[in-house]
Design an enzyme around this catalytic site. Structure first.
Site, short mmCIF file in Angstrom:
data_model
loop_
_atom_site.label_atom_id
_atom_site.label_comp_id
_atom_site.label_asym_id
_atom_site.label_seq_id
_atom_site.Cartn_x
_atom_site.Cartn_y
_atom_site.Cartn_z
N HIS A 1 0.85 -1.20 0.00
CA HIS A 1 0.00 0.00 0.00
C HIS A 1 0.87 1.24 0.00
O HIS A 1 2.04 1.21 0.42
CB HIS A 1 -0.94 0.02 1.21
CG HIS A 1 -0.29 0.40 2.50
ND1 HIS A 1 -0.20 1.69 2.95
CD2 HIS A 1 0.31 -0.36 3.46
CE1 HIS A 1 0.42 1.72 4.11
NE2 HIS A 1 0.74 0.49 4.44
N CYS A 2 0.32 2.36 -0.52
CA CYS A 2 0.99 3.65 -0.45
C CYS A 2 0.17 4.54 0.46
O CYS A 2 -0.43 4.07 1.43
CB CYS A 2 1.19 4.24 -1.84
SG CYS A 2 -0.34 4.51 -2.76
N ILE A 3 0.09 5.83 0.19
CA ILE A 3 -0.59 6.75 1.08
C ILE A 3 -2.09 6.52 1.08
O ILE A 3 -2.75 6.64 2.12
CB ILE A 3 -0.26 8.20 0.70
CG1 ILE A 3 1.24 8.47 0.88
CG2 ILE A 3 -1.05 9.19 1.57
CD1 ILE A 3 1.66 9.85 0.45
#
Length: 483
Positions: A25-27
């Site tokens: 996952h990212c932000i």
């Protein structure tokens, strides 16, 4: 329990556990690599509560969640039995899906995404420290300043070490081996040699590649470069290191493999990096930085309008990852960057458009989505507002692009410059403070942000068609108007 149910629903709609190769996952997004994207029920996912939208780009199946994505990610990993921040099987060297361009985007995203949080946090600390000095709260000789500066600058100075981990992991090698290669590159004793002794001789005299030689390795000249804050040398060296490690793993007996494989890999890659990879990558970085500066100098106004106006499009297709290494490279070579500075207005323009939607819309779900999306945009996180509000309503997105282009042109015209890397939205203001104090570039950033915000708000309020029924349906998940 809410997150576990959402995680179950997401896994089911991406084709089940067996269709998931890996998930990170990212932000704001869950980034899946699926064995077969055709098995995913994309339309059902888009219409789920808790899911903003779905994007397919760079060989990744991206489920946009919002600011609480980390909680949902933990639930997905737990429910699905996946490896945390890794592949779902024992084949980390699986090739990414898609064409050469998709694989490049996947590579850049895979290397930089894991450190985005601390990268932004370090930039914020450096920016705040610069602000304190600019307004007279701190002296740059005080102990407080030095500690804050070390806190913010430590990541950037030792950036190759973090990239050594993430890049080596991306290439399928042992991450700590990549870190060890990077540690050799930034070893203080080697970096201090040029200032402590006279060069033995100089190579390529009279050219832009002129390189004094201070030491030799087995009679081969070593052109010592500065690798702190560098990006390209460690990425290239870990690419080859992963292949060398894989070769030795096959040929060395298992009884001595644990220590002989890393030893042989280091004995080959570290010297080769200092002799060949490092200098070539550094020269390439210098050429790239010079070309970027040359292009910007031709017409900063036009360059600013293009980068600022299209930044959200770059984000949407993952193209922004191609500009991030250039900016980091500019900081390493020049000590500042003008490229990413021109995209500053985009989050403020999006915030203005979303605020207009929030205040004017009569749809309850749009209002619910608009509040956190607006706050996120103020702090520079644009995915919730872009995917959840602006894109489905179309006109607010177009208005955001137009006003971002105007802001980017202003930033380019006044040559607004970022002096430290990191910080988004409101936290990016301090990064524009020159070492000499406030200048016109900083004031232009303030003007561009205010103008972008106000102009996007007004245009969205007047021309956004926020309550037009056929434009509400993509957000609310109802009938789109098509038969």
């Amino acid at each position: 329990m809410k997150h576990e149910q959402l995680a179950n629903d997401i896994i089911e709609r991406v084709g089940g556990k067996g269709n998931v190769k890996s998930v990170v996952h990212c932000i704001t997004r869950l980034r899946f690599k699926l064995k077969d994207e055709k098995k995913a029920n994309t339309e059902s996912l888009k219409n789920m509560d808790g899911v903003v939208t779905v994007m397919q780009s760079g060989g990744q199946y991206q489920v946009v969640i919002g600011n609480h994505v980390s909680d949902v990610y933990k639930a997905v990993v737990s429910v699905g039995g996946f490896k945390d921040e890794g592949a779902t099987d024992d084949a980390p060297t699986d090739e990414p899906n898609g064409n050469l361009f998709d694989r490049f985007i996947d590579l850049i995203a895979g290397i930089f995404t894991p450190i985005l949080g601390v990268l932004a946090a370090s930039g914020m600390i450096k920016g705040i420290n610069a602000l304190f000095v600019a307004i007279g709260l701190l002296e740059n000789t005080s102990g407080t300043y030095q500690i804050l500066n070390a806190t913010g600058d430590g990541l950037f100075y030792f950036l190759p070490i973090l990239l050594g981990y993430t890049a080596m992991k991306k290439f399928g090698g042992t991450p700590f081996l990549g870190m060890t290669i990077a540690m050799a590159l930034v070893y203080p004793a080697l970096e201090g040699i040029p200032g402590a002794s006279e060069p033995l001789y100089t190579l390529f005299s009279g050219t832009m590649f002129e390189s004094p030689v201070y030491i030799e390795f087995l009679g081969i000249p070593i052109m010592l470069m500065t690798y702190s804050m560098s990006v390209i040398p460690i990425i290239v060296s870990t690419f080859f290191a992963a292949k060398v490690e894989k070769f030795f793993t096959k040929v060395i007996p298992s009884v001595v493999r644990m220590f002989l494989v890393p030893m042989m890999t280091l004995l080959i890659i570290v010297p080769v990096t200092f002799i060949v990879i490092g200098p070539i990558a550094t020269w390439a970085s210098q050429l790239l930085g010079s070309f970027t500066s040359w292009s910007y100098d031709i017409s900063p106004l036009f360059a600013g309008a293009i980068i600022g106006g299209l930044w959200l499009v770059f984000v949407m297709f993952g193209l922004h990852w191609g500009l991030v290494p250039i900016a980091i490279n500019n900081f390493a070579i020049q000590g500042y960057d003008t490229i990413l500075a021109t995209m500053f207005t985009h989050s403020w323009a999006l915030a203005g458009a979303i605020l207009a939607v929030w205040l004017k819309s009569r749809d309850k779900k749009i209002k619910t989505l608009s509040a956190p999306a607006f706050i996120s945009s103020i702090f520079g996180v644009t995915e919730p507002g872009m995917y959840g509000i602006a894109l489905p309503l179309k006109r607010p997105f177009i208005i955001t692009l137009i006003t971002s282009a105007i802001g980017g042109a202003i930033l380019g015209f006044f040559r607004t410059t970022g002096y430290v890397l990191g910080g988004l939205g409101v936290f990016q203001f301090p990064t524009f403070i020159s070492p000499e104090g406030f200048d016109m570039g900083f004031y232009a950033a303030v003007i561009a942000a205010v103008l972008g915000f106000v102009l996007a708000f007004v245009l969205t309020w007047v021309f956004g068609n926020v309550n037009k029924k056929e434009q509400e349906s993509p957000v609310t998940g109802g009938n789109s108007g098509k038969k």
